[in-house]
Design a protein around this motif. Structure first.
Motif, PDB file in Angstrom:
ATOM      1  N   ALA A  75       0.639  -1.257  -0.072  1.00 47.99           N
ATOM      2  CA  ALA A  75      -0.092   0.050   0.058  1.00 47.99           C
ATOM      3  C   ALA A  75       0.768   1.501  -0.137  1.00 47.99           C
ATOM      4  O   ALA A  75       0.375   2.306   0.363  1.00 47.99           O
ATOM      5  CB  ALA A  75      -0.908  -0.025   1.340  1.00 47.99           C
ATOM      6  N   GLY A  76       2.009   1.181  -0.409  1.00 52.29           N
ATOM      7  CA  GLY A  76       2.826   2.143  -0.117  1.00 52.29           C
ATOM      8  C   GLY A  76       2.793   3.094  -1.372  1.00 52.29           C
ATOM      9  O   GLY A  76       2.276   2.920  -2.490  1.00 52.29           O
ATOM     10  N   TYR A  77       3.485   4.243  -1.388  1.00 55.71           N
ATOM     11  CA  TYR A  77       3.399   5.146  -2.580  1.00 55.71           C
ATOM     12  C   TYR A  77       4.442   4.533  -3.563  1.00 55.71           C
ATOM     13  O   TYR A  77       5.241   3.944  -3.512  1.00 55.71           O
ATOM     14  CB  TYR A  77       4.460   6.401  -2.163  1.00 55.71           C
ATOM     15  CG  TYR A  77       4.656   7.305  -3.189  1.00 55.71           C
ATOM     16  CD1 TYR A  77       3.500   8.347  -3.655  1.00 55.71           C
ATOM     17  CD2 TYR A  77       5.648   7.552  -3.756  1.00 55.71           C
ATOM     18  CE1 TYR A  77       3.673   9.187  -4.638  1.00 55.71           C
ATOM     19  CE2 TYR A  77       6.160   8.658  -4.818  1.00 55.71           C
ATOM     20  CZ  TYR A  77       4.834   9.033  -5.378  1.00 55.71           C
ATOM     21  OH  TYR A  77       5.218  10.124  -6.307  1.00 55.71           O
ATOM     22  N   LYS A  78       3.705   4.582  -4.706  1.00 55.52           N
ATOM     23  CA  LYS A  78       4.316   4.278  -6.158  1.00 55.52           C
ATOM     24  C   LYS A  78       4.656   5.366  -7.018  1.00 55.52           C
ATOM     25  O   LYS A  78       3.718   5.839  -7.562  1.00 55.52           O
ATOM     26  CB  LYS A  78       3.492   3.276  -6.761  1.00 55.52           C
ATOM     27  CG  LYS A  78       3.148   2.082  -5.867  1.00 55.52           C
ATOM     28  CD  LYS A  78       2.507   0.809  -6.494  1.00 55.52           C
ATOM     29  CE  LYS A  78       2.190  -0.320  -5.694  1.00 55.52           C
ATOM     30  NZ  LYS A  78       1.175  -0.668  -5.057  1.00 55.52           N
ATOM     31  N   PRO A  79       5.938   5.489  -7.274  1.00 50.23           N
ATOM     32  CA  PRO A  79       6.189   6.871  -8.200  1.00 50.23           C
ATOM     33  C   PRO A  79       5.916   6.536  -9.763  1.00 50.23           C
ATOM     34  O   PRO A  79       5.875   5.276  -9.983  1.00 50.23           O
ATOM     35  CB  PRO A  79       7.786   6.757  -7.999  1.00 50.23           C
ATOM     36  CG  PRO A  79       8.226   5.658  -7.351  1.00 50.23           C
ATOM     37  CD  PRO A  79       7.012   4.806  -6.553  1.00 50.23           C
ATOM     38  N   THR A  80       5.670   7.265 -10.175  1.00 50.49           N
ATOM     39  CA  THR A  80       5.363   7.285 -11.789  1.00 50.49           C
ATOM     40  C   THR A  80       6.764   6.730 -12.495  1.00 50.49           C
ATOM     41  O   THR A  80       7.703   6.928 -11.897  1.00 50.49           O
ATOM     42  CB  THR A  80       4.929   8.613 -12.275  1.00 50.49           C
ATOM     43  OG1 THR A  80       6.134   9.630 -12.305  1.00 50.49           O
ATOM     44  CG2 THR A  80       4.029   9.008 -11.854  1.00 50.49           C
ATOM     45  N   GLU A  81       6.751   6.458 -13.695  1.00 54.98           N
ATOM     46  CA  GLU A  81       8.095   5.997 -14.483  1.00 54.98           C
ATOM     47  C   GLU A  81       9.142   7.272 -14.577  1.00 54.98           C
ATOM     48  O   GLU A  81      10.097   6.924 -14.555  1.00 54.98           O
ATOM     49  CB  GLU A  81       7.785   5.480 -15.743  1.00 54.98           C
ATOM     50  CG  GLU A  81       7.317   4.134 -16.097  1.00 54.98           C
ATOM     51  CD  GLU A  81       8.222   3.164 -15.526  1.00 54.98           C
ATOM     52  OE1 GLU A  81       9.155   3.415 -15.903  1.00 54.98           O
ATOM     53  OE2 GLU A  81       7.591   2.313 -14.962  1.00 54.98           O
ATOM     54  N   GLY A  82       8.293   8.278 -14.812  1.00 55.54           N
ATOM     55  CA  GLY A  82       9.143   9.596 -14.851  1.00 55.54           C
ATOM     56  C   GLY A  82       9.947   9.966 -13.671  1.00 55.54           C
ATOM     57  O   GLY A  82      10.979  10.266 -13.408  1.00 55.54           O
ATOM     58  N   GLN A  83       9.032   9.812 -12.463  1.00 57.88           N
ATOM     59  CA  GLN A  83       9.893  10.069 -11.304  1.00 57.88           C
ATOM     60  C   GLN A  83      10.962   8.907 -11.002  1.00 57.88           C
ATOM     61  O   GLN A  83      12.073   9.132 -10.349  1.00 57.88           O
ATOM     62  CB  GLN A  83       8.806   9.915 -10.051  1.00 57.88           C
ATOM     63  CG  GLN A  83       7.790  11.121 -10.048  1.00 57.88           C
ATOM     64  CD  GLN A  83       6.798  10.918  -9.112  1.00 57.88           C
ATOM     65  OE1 GLN A  83       6.353   9.849  -8.872  1.00 57.88           O
ATOM     66  NE2 GLN A  83       6.119  12.063  -8.706  1.00 57.88           N
TER      67      GLN A  83
END
Length: 90
Positions: A75-83
């Motif tokens: 359930a953690g934060y999932k960065p975008t591909e760009g991030q």
């Protein structure tokens, strides 16, 4: 951890220090009439100090514990591909 006498340490100072730095393995130096001491590389010393700081900081330990629980639950934060690209420098 290897252990050497202070006499052997003195006689082989350069090679033993290189061993400590290259292998990231401290050496215990024993003395007949006194306290023993440990030789450790500066990088390893700094890493140990950082670890001790984190372990002694209850706020950081709480954050790590909560992060592990969040990660295990997926359930953690999932960065975008760009991030992710920005983080990894790609």
């Amino acid at each position: 951890m290897d252990s050497v006498s202070v006499n052997r340490f003195r006689d082989n100072l350069k090679s033993l220090v290189e061993q400590v730095v290259d292998n990231h393995e401290p050496i215990k130096v024993t003395r007949r009439a006194g306290e023993d001491f440990v030789v450790i590389s500066a990088d390893d010393w700094e890493r140990e100090q950082e670890t001790l700081y984190v372990l002694q900081n209850s706020s950081l330990m709480q954050q790590i514990s909560e992060s592990v629980k969040t990660h295990q639950a997926g359930a953690g934060y999932k960065p975008t591909e760009g991030q992710l690209d920005e983080i990894t420098g790609l």
